[in-house]
Write an enzyme that holds these catalytic residues in place. Structure first.
Site, PDB file in Angstrom:
ATOM      1  N   VAL A   1      -0.368   1.365  13.326  1.00 14.85           N
ATOM      2  CA  VAL A   1      -0.598   2.590  12.207  1.00 14.85           C
ATOM      3  C   VAL A   1      -1.806   2.570  11.774  1.00 14.85           C
ATOM      4  O   VAL A   1      -2.542   3.650  11.685  1.00 14.85           O
ATOM      5  CB  VAL A   1       0.497   2.710  11.104  1.00 14.85           C
ATOM      6  CG1 VAL A   1       0.219   3.910  10.265  1.00 14.85           C
ATOM      7  CG2 VAL A   1       1.957   2.526  11.681  1.00 14.85           C
ATOM      8  N   ALA A   2      -2.450   1.465  11.428  1.00 13.99           N
ATOM      9  CA  ALA A   2      -3.815   1.432  10.504  1.00 13.99           C
ATOM     10  C   ALA A   2      -4.793   1.935  11.648  1.00 13.99           C
ATOM     11  O   ALA A   2      -4.778   1.623  12.944  1.00 13.99           O
ATOM     12  CB  ALA A   2      -3.986  -0.035  10.330  1.00 13.99           C
TER      13      ALA A   2
ATOM     14  N   ASP B   1       1.007  13.087  14.737  1.00 12.92           N
ATOM     15  CA  ASP B   1       0.241  14.255  15.360  1.00 12.92           C
ATOM     16  C   ASP B   1       1.213  14.888  15.863  1.00 12.92           C
ATOM     17  O   ASP B   1       1.060  16.406  15.672  1.00 12.92           O
ATOM     18  CB  ASP B   1      -0.945  13.657  15.991  1.00 12.92           C
ATOM     19  CG  ASP B   1      -1.936  12.747  15.410  1.00 12.92           C
ATOM     20  OD1 ASP B   1      -2.516  13.029  14.592  1.00 12.92           O
ATOM     21  OD2 ASP B   1      -1.978  11.415  15.770  1.00 12.92           O
TER      22      ASP B   1
ATOM     23  N   ASN C   1     -11.687  -4.704  11.303  1.00 13.53           N
ATOM     24  CA  ASN C   1     -10.422  -4.513  11.970  1.00 13.53           C
ATOM     25  C   ASN C   1     -10.388  -5.410  12.970  1.00 13.53           C
ATOM     26  O   ASN C   1      -8.878  -5.810  13.294  1.00 13.53           O
ATOM     27  CB  ASN C   1     -10.256  -2.918  12.451  1.00 13.53           C
ATOM     28  CG  ASN C   1      -9.777  -2.169  10.900  1.00 13.53           C
ATOM     29  OD1 ASN C   1      -8.711  -2.390  10.383  1.00 13.53           O
ATOM     30  ND2 ASN C   1     -10.608  -1.292  10.596  1.00 13.53           N
TER      31      ASN C   1
ATOM     32  N   HIS D   1      -5.575   8.946  18.232  1.00  9.02           N
ATOM     33  CA  HIS D   1      -5.304   9.404  16.971  1.00  9.02           C
ATOM     34  C   HIS D   1      -6.448   9.576  16.302  1.00  9.02           C
ATOM     35  O   HIS D   1      -7.058   8.793  15.183  1.00  9.02           O
ATOM     36  CB  HIS D   1      -4.285   8.210  16.452  1.00  9.02           C
ATOM     37  CG  HIS D   1      -4.086   8.617  15.019  1.00  9.02           C
ATOM     38  ND1 HIS D   1      -3.420   9.913  14.687  1.00  9.02           N
ATOM     39  CD2 HIS D   1      -4.261   7.957  13.776  1.00  9.02           C
ATOM     40  CE1 HIS D   1      -3.273   9.926  13.282  1.00  9.02           C
ATOM     41  NE2 HIS D   1      -3.565   8.731  12.992  1.00  9.02           N
TER      42      HIS D   1
ATOM     43  N   SER E   1      -2.049  10.826   3.794  1.00 11.77           N
ATOM     44  CA  SER E   1      -0.812  11.313   4.066  1.00 11.77           C
ATOM     45  C   SER E   1       0.097  10.061   4.264  1.00 11.77           C
ATOM     46  O   SER E   1       0.304   9.508   5.314  1.00 11.77           O
ATOM     47  CB  SER E   1      -0.615  12.214   5.172  1.00 11.77           C
ATOM     48  OG  SER E   1      -1.470  11.673   6.156  1.00 11.77           O
TER      49      SER E   1
ATOM     50  N   GLY F   1       0.888  -1.101  -0.055  1.00 11.89           N
ATOM     51  CA  GLY F   1      -0.114   0.199   0.114  1.00 11.89           C
ATOM     52  C   GLY F   1       0.824   1.161  -0.052  1.00 11.89           C
ATOM     53  O   GLY F   1       2.280   0.942   0.027  1.00 11.89           O
ATOM     54  N   GLN F   2       0.096   2.327  -0.052  1.00 10.66           N
ATOM     55  CA  GLN F   2       0.935   3.848   0.007  1.00 10.66           C
ATOM     56  C   GLN F   2       1.774   3.950   1.034  1.00 10.66           C
ATOM     57  O   GLN F   2       3.121   4.174   0.803  1.00 10.66           O
ATOM     58  CB  GLN F   2      -0.292   4.832  -0.020  1.00 10.66           C
ATOM     59  CG  GLN F   2      -0.768   5.269  -1.201  1.00 10.66           C
ATOM     60  CD  GLN F   2      -0.957   6.632  -1.066  1.00 10.66           C
ATOM     61  OE1 GLN F   2      -0.020   7.334  -1.674  1.00 10.66           O
ATOM     62  NE2 GLN F   2      -1.824   7.217  -0.555  1.00 10.66           N
ATOM     63  N   ILE F   3       1.790   3.747   2.446  1.00 12.35           N
ATOM     64  CA  ILE F   3       2.521   3.962   3.582  1.00 12.35           C
ATOM     65  C   ILE F   3       3.450   3.075   3.137  1.00 12.35           C
ATOM     66  O   ILE F   3       4.598   3.427   3.622  1.00 12.35           O
ATOM     67  CB  ILE F   3       1.934   3.967   4.911  1.00 12.35           C
ATOM     68  CG1 ILE F   3       0.502   5.183   4.826  1.00 12.35           C
ATOM     69  CG2 ILE F   3       2.670   4.094   5.904  1.00 12.35           C
ATOM     70  CD1 ILE F   3      -0.347   4.875   6.028  1.00 12.35           C
TER      71      ILE F   3
END
Length: 333
Positions: free
Chosen positions: A130-131, A160, A106, A188, A243, A15-17
């Site tokens: 992170v997810a 953050d 999840n 978060h 992001s 994936g992106q991250i």
């Protein structure tokens, strides 16, 4: 003497991250310029081809520190003997989905991955989730990996924290490296509390409180908090994608400071298992200011909390207690 390689797992690696994160790890940004690594990359079967493409690129980049790559869709193989696990894979909220639907997806992902880490990872594995919902995903993982010490399961609020540092530095037109000791309290999510009441900037005349340097309480108590809370959404609006670069970079920061230690006199924000510090309910994963040394984190104690801040600490804790209840409903169904 050359160091033994550290095995680092990245889930959702195609994936992106993941794509932004794996070269940073291979280049030594996470664990230091003299620490060899073996990368374990996990993704779901539909991403097999993409995952192999990432593996090909890692080979092509010829990273001197990269001593091996395991690219797999098998969770047991991915978790085998890993020392560090960065859990990027999760089920994102899609349009029209209720919170409970996302939580349910999840719960099943993190239950399975927790069991695999429990059975196959190194006994002292350090886990960073992170997810999203990151705090509650980390809590689920803790529940289903009982032999992993609770201090070894954390979630990412360093993104953050870094966003807050960036906003203060931009406002004061100073290098971000001169700003320290902001705090992200809580979840978060948009209920988090970015707190600058104890933050300082280094100046030629010594340390100066951020509140005094900015000299604009209305901005610090209003727009600044809102910008940090909503930054992820603003980036999606601008990029049409989430992001990834900043998330990957802050995941490296989180693990680096945890493993190698925080600089003297400064703290960072980490989502950790609450022991009741600052009257936060125990038994949730909550973001606190921490210092790190010898591979361990410690919550910074004794900070004064004013009335306004107290209400914000409580509000984000309430949201986490509610998320926990929702997750446990999904577990029992």
């Amino acid at each position: 003497m050359a160091k033994d390689p550290v095995r680092v797992l990245v889930t959702g690696a195609a994936g992106q991250i993941g794509y932004a994160l794996v070269p940073m790890i291979a280049r030594g940004i996470m664990l230091g310029p003299d620490q060899p690594v073996i990368l374990h990359m996990l993704d779901i079967p539909p991403a097999t081809e993409s995952l192999n493409g990432v593996k090909m690129e890692l080979t092509d980049a010829a990273f001197p520190l990269l001593k091996g790559v395991v690219a797999t869709t098998d969770v047991a193989e991915a978790c085998k003997d890993v020392n560090i696990a960065v859990m990027v894979g999760g089920f994102p909220r899609k349009e029209g989905m209720e919170r409970k639907d996302v939580m349910s997806k999840n719960v099943s992902i993190y239950k399975a991955q927790a069991s695999a880490l429990e059975q196959h990872a190194a006994k002292d594995v350090k886990v960073l989730v992170v997810a999203n919902p990151a705090n509650t995903n980390a809590l689920i993982l803790k529940e289903f990996a009982p032999s992993i010490p609770e201090k070894n399961i954390t979630c990412l609020t360093r993104l953050d924290h870094n966003r807050a540092l960036g906003q203060v530095a931009e406002r004061l037109n100073v290098p971000v490296s001169t700003v320290k000791n902001v705090i992200i309290w809580g979840n978060h999510s948009s209920s988090q509390y970015p707190d600058v009441n104890h933050a300082v900037i280094d100046s030629p005349d010594g340390e100066k409180a951020v509140r005094d340097a900015v000299s604009d309480d209305a901005w610090l108590d209003g727009e600044f908090i809102k910008v940090v809370q909503q930054r992820g959404a603003a980036i999606i609006k601008a990029r049409k994608l989430s992001s990834a670069l900043s998330a990957a970079s802050s995941a490296c920061d989180h693990i680096r400071d945890w493993v190698l230690g925080t600089p003297k006199g400064s703290w960072v924000s980490m989502g950790v298992y609450s022991d009741g510090s600052y009257n936060v309910p125990p038994g949730i994963i909550y973001s606190y200011p921490v210092t790190c040394a010898n591979g361990d984190w410690t919550i910074v104690q004794g900070l004064s909390i004013d009335e306004k801040s107290r209400a914000k600490l409580d509000a984000t804790a309430d949201e986490l207690v509610e998320e926990k209840a929702l997750a446990y409903t999904c577990i029992s169904e």
